[in-house]
Design a protein around this motif. Structure first.
Motif: not given
Length: 302
Positions: A249-254, A262-265
């Motif tokens: 979710i972190t590294y493959l999301q545009p 959300v990224s922090k969570l």
């Protein structure tokens, strides 16, 4: 620009000390539980098998992985400053990516070990001999080093001429790239390529291994044999799903879809929560480790 400011959790100042206490307890739990796993898998004669050799290395990796981020985060929560030099930020990013890549590859090696043990048990001692195990672990640790150093160097060679506030609790790729002034398209493509190589390819190899394992186990006539085979794999499978799910979710999301909060969570999940759960998943679901732990406690108390 010579330094950044890690925003961390400064947007919720009333919870700073509560978060400090929670993260400190989780960090100490990770250190203690993984150290115990290392000790018992090293000293107990019943645990001198490839599976526990990989688990010992995985526990050491988890200690290194959390030590790169949590102590710095605790210091920032304590001082409420969050200033970090450019070099320190680059170093932290490099180690986070390197250890994350190592974890992906080591989980793949562990899946291969389970595949050989269940699908080819007669050849297992020959295929998974000590030399092969050391080579697999060494490859997991070394393979990503030049790629990660190159990618980190590429990111920090970009001009940072705007804001110097990183809306995160550690120097991760997405929030740092958002601060760059130049064109980051090449860097974003490089991130996707590396993520595919170190996240998606290992995940597919693990999925193929488990597909063959499940197919083999279902053909076993003994219900007890099926239950035992599934129990040796279930812990590893849970860890794989948790780690790969959040990392993907972190590294493959545009980039446009990356919400900072959300990224922090999500980052909290794969940098702190999952490493806290991993020793529990591996020990509570493993009778051999629980027996070795009881033996060690009895020896210490008598």
């Amino acid at each position: 620009m010579m330094e950044f400011v890690l925003v961390g959790f400064s947007d919720i100042p009333h919870l700073q000390w509560i978060l400090f206490g929670i993260f400190l307890l989780m960090y100490l739990a990770i250190l203690m539980c993984n150290s115990i796993i290392i000790v018992i898998t090293k000293t107990d004669p019943a645990l001198q098998t490839p599976m526990y050799f990989f688990l010992r290395n995985f526990s050491f990796l988890e200690i290194c992985y959390v030590t790169v981020t949590i102590p710095r985060m605790l210091m920032d929560l304590c001082t409420q400053k969050g200033t970090i030099s450019l070099l320190a930020c680059a170093t932290q990013m490099c180690f986070v990516l390197m250890l994350g890549g190592t974890e992906c590859l080591l989980l793949t090696a562990m899946a291969y070990d389970r595949y050989v043990a269940i699908c080819n048990p007669l050849q297992y001692p020959l295929v998974m001999n000590h030399k092969v195990c050391i080579q697999l672990v060494a490859a997991s640790w070394i393979s990503g080093v030049p790629v990660v150093i190159g990618q980190t160097g590429q990111i920090f060679s970009l001009p940072f001429c705007g804001s110097h506030r990183i809306n995160h609790f550690f120097c991760d790729i997405p929030p740092v790239l958002k601060l760059a002034c130049g064109d980051t398209f090449v860097n974003e493509i490089a991130v996707y390529v590396v993520a595919v190589v170190f996240v998606m390819v290992p995940f597919l190899l693990i999925a193929v291994s488990y597909g063959k394992i499940i197919s083999n186990v279902l053909r076993l006539s003994s219900t007890r044999g099926r239950a035992k085979a599934f129990s040796t794999c279930s812990s590893h499978l849970i860890v794989v799903v948790l780690f790969y799910g959040t990392a993907s979710i972190t590294y493959l999301q545009p980039k446009p879809n990356q919400s900072e909060s959300v990224s922090k969570l999500i980052s909290l999940f794969y940098t702190i929560l999952i490493p806290t759960l991993n020793p529990i998943i591996y020990t509570l679901r493993n009778k051999d480790i629980m027996a070795a732990l009881r033996k060690l406690l009895t020896k210490l108390l008598t």
